[in-house]
Design a protein around this motif. Sequence first.
Motif, PDB file in Angstrom:
ATOM      1  N   ASN A  64       0.863  -1.180   0.000  1.00 28.39           N
ATOM      2  CA  ASN A  64       0.000   0.000   0.000  1.00 28.39           C
ATOM      3  C   ASN A  64       0.899   1.229   0.000  1.00 28.39           C
ATOM      4  OD1 ASN A  64      -2.960  -1.052   0.826  1.00 28.39           O
ATOM      5  ND2 ASN A  64      -1.422  -2.229   1.944  1.00 28.39           N
ATOM      6  N   TYR A 153      -8.473  -5.176  -0.568  1.00 24.56           N
ATOM      7  CA  TYR A 153      -7.414  -5.324   0.432  1.00 24.56           C
ATOM      8  C   TYR A 153      -7.968  -5.489   1.841  1.00 24.56           C
ATOM      9  CZ  TYR A 153      -3.335  -4.362   3.305  1.00 24.56           C
ATOM     10  OH  TYR A 153      -2.327  -4.450   4.241  1.00 24.56           O
ATOM     11  N   ASN A 154      -7.574  -6.589   2.482  1.00 27.51           N
ATOM     12  CA  ASN A 154      -7.951  -6.904   3.867  1.00 27.51           C
ATOM     13  C   ASN A 154      -9.458  -6.889   4.103  1.00 27.51           C
ATOM     14  OD1 ASN A 154      -5.325  -7.301   4.546  1.00 27.51           O
ATOM     15  ND2 ASN A 154      -5.183  -5.663   6.045  1.00 27.51           N
ATOM     16  N   VAL A 278      -2.081  -5.453  13.497  1.00 29.84           N
ATOM     17  CA  VAL A 278      -2.090  -5.770  12.071  1.00 29.84           C
ATOM     18  C   VAL A 278      -3.257  -6.710  11.777  1.00 29.84           C
ATOM     19  CG1 VAL A 278       0.402  -5.464  11.768  1.00 29.84           C
ATOM     20  CG2 VAL A 278      -0.482  -7.704  12.464  1.00 29.84           C
ATOM     21  N   ASP A 306       3.681  -6.857   3.144  1.00 27.65           N
ATOM     22  CA  ASP A 306       2.345  -6.301   3.417  1.00 27.65           C
ATOM     23  C   ASP A 306       2.485  -4.861   3.911  1.00 27.65           C
ATOM     24  OD1 ASP A 306      -0.410  -6.548   3.259  1.00 27.65           O
ATOM     25  OD2 ASP A 306      -0.620  -7.095   5.366  1.00 27.65           O
ATOM     26  N   ASN A 308       2.132  -1.235   4.724  1.00 21.17           N
ATOM     27  CA  ASN A 308       0.903  -0.456   4.870  1.00 21.17           C
ATOM     28  C   ASN A 308       1.164   0.782   5.725  1.00 21.17           C
ATOM     29  OD1 ASN A 308      -1.730   0.388   4.814  1.00 21.17           O
ATOM     30  ND2 ASN A 308      -2.528  -1.236   6.104  1.00 21.17           N
ATOM     31  N   ASP A 324      -5.209  -0.942  11.534  1.00 25.80           N
ATOM     32  CA  ASP A 324      -4.294  -2.067  11.347  1.00 25.80           C
ATOM     33  C   ASP A 324      -3.224  -1.703  10.332  1.00 25.80           C
ATOM     34  OD1 ASP A 324      -5.800  -3.829  13.009  1.00 25.80           O
ATOM     35  OD2 ASP A 324      -7.209  -4.160  11.359  1.00 25.80           O
ATOM     36  N   GLY A 325      -2.011  -2.236  10.522  1.00 23.99           N
ATOM     37  CA  GLY A 325      -1.008  -2.114   9.484  1.00 23.99           C
ATOM     38  C   GLY A 325       0.364  -1.719   9.986  1.00 23.99           C
TER      39      GLY A 325
END
Length: 418
Positions: A64, A153-154, A278, A306, A308, A324-325
């Motif tokens: 991302n 995404y997610n 996350v 991943d 982010n 999250d991330g």
Amino acid sequence: MNLIFKNAVIIDKDSQLNNQTVDIQVENGIIKKIGKNIATADGYETIELENLHISKGWFDSSVNLGEPGYEDRETLANGLNVAALSGFTDIALQPTGNPIAEKQADISFLMTKSMHAATKIHPIGALTKNSEGRDITEMFDMKNAGAVAFGDYNKSISDAAILKIALQYVQDFDGLVIAYSQDDKIKGKGIVHEGVVSTQLGLKGIPTLAEELQIVRNLYLLEYTGGKMHIPTVSTAKSVKLIKDAKAKGLNVTCSVAIHHLLLTDNTLTDFDTRYKVAPPLRPDTERKALIKGVLDGTIDCITSDHNPIDIENKKLEFDLAKDGTIGLESAFGALQTLLPLDVIVERLNAAKAIFGIENPEIAEGATASFTLFNPEGNWTFEKTDIKSKSKNSAFLGQQLKGKAYGIYNQGKLILNN
């Protein structure tokens, strides 16, 4: 730019040059010669780096950035420079901007805006409109514009019929569906792994069942429809087994694991540090070890950072309110080096190219020059000053890492860390 890379150790298990130390002569973006003691010639720059290793370019299947819409988190230009300095010649860009990448024009914008960067963007188009899980997007048009896969995404597709239709539709143009797997009803209001740590901290938990139940459903749909499915960032032992069994049945399914799930556990949450929040959540050590085994035996096809980036306003909050991330590009190679053999790391950082249908030039005379430069030796501590991303939300701050990426040569450009 004409270059001669001196005394480079080639890491490529499929090549006769594997583990050999050679010079590589590059002229106008093409590998002209590979050999010992290539003489310096007029018009060539010599690149000599300590303990230089070279492999085919690394590809991160889940990144991302922010632009368009969230440039305060990350821009395309800086994000691609970070990827290059981290050793990635290619990244798959998630459709998480504003607007979400769900139309041909959105994909064209990303391709055009990034066309002069050394690291190449491969956009993922949203699977459903506004990633809301209700209506499928114009996937064929996005494919023609450069999208390499389709997913939200997610976000899991709760409506099985939508995922079924998507899997059937993309087969007309050999498309790839990314199926993030989490049953939102089972997840409920959970924010961390459901277990001893969540109980001790008084935080609502997410059981492994939330992931595993959705993977079972998604694999049944794939078996019914055919087509290709990629399950990203698996995080449990049973998920790995389910995918292994599906592969044995002949289903065209692949999967990835995030680096933080290979190295970190939910024990890191004891200080309520939101850098470790996350999705999927960090799991106990038993799950982590099963993921490592899945990487080593090939069930898990590829490894992703991943990456982010989250702005401070959405990360420096109470744990349950924080987004999250974690960012992960800068720490990716050094973190993996503390855990896995070098040849496995290089293979798993390259394998997703085949999954996503991306060109993967050989390190051979006459081939397009596209490779990663790195030093696998040397221990160091990952500090905030090592972060080139605009956002600093790294779960690996303060961690001991091993080895560093020097950069890349790709798209006719050499990008090196200072």
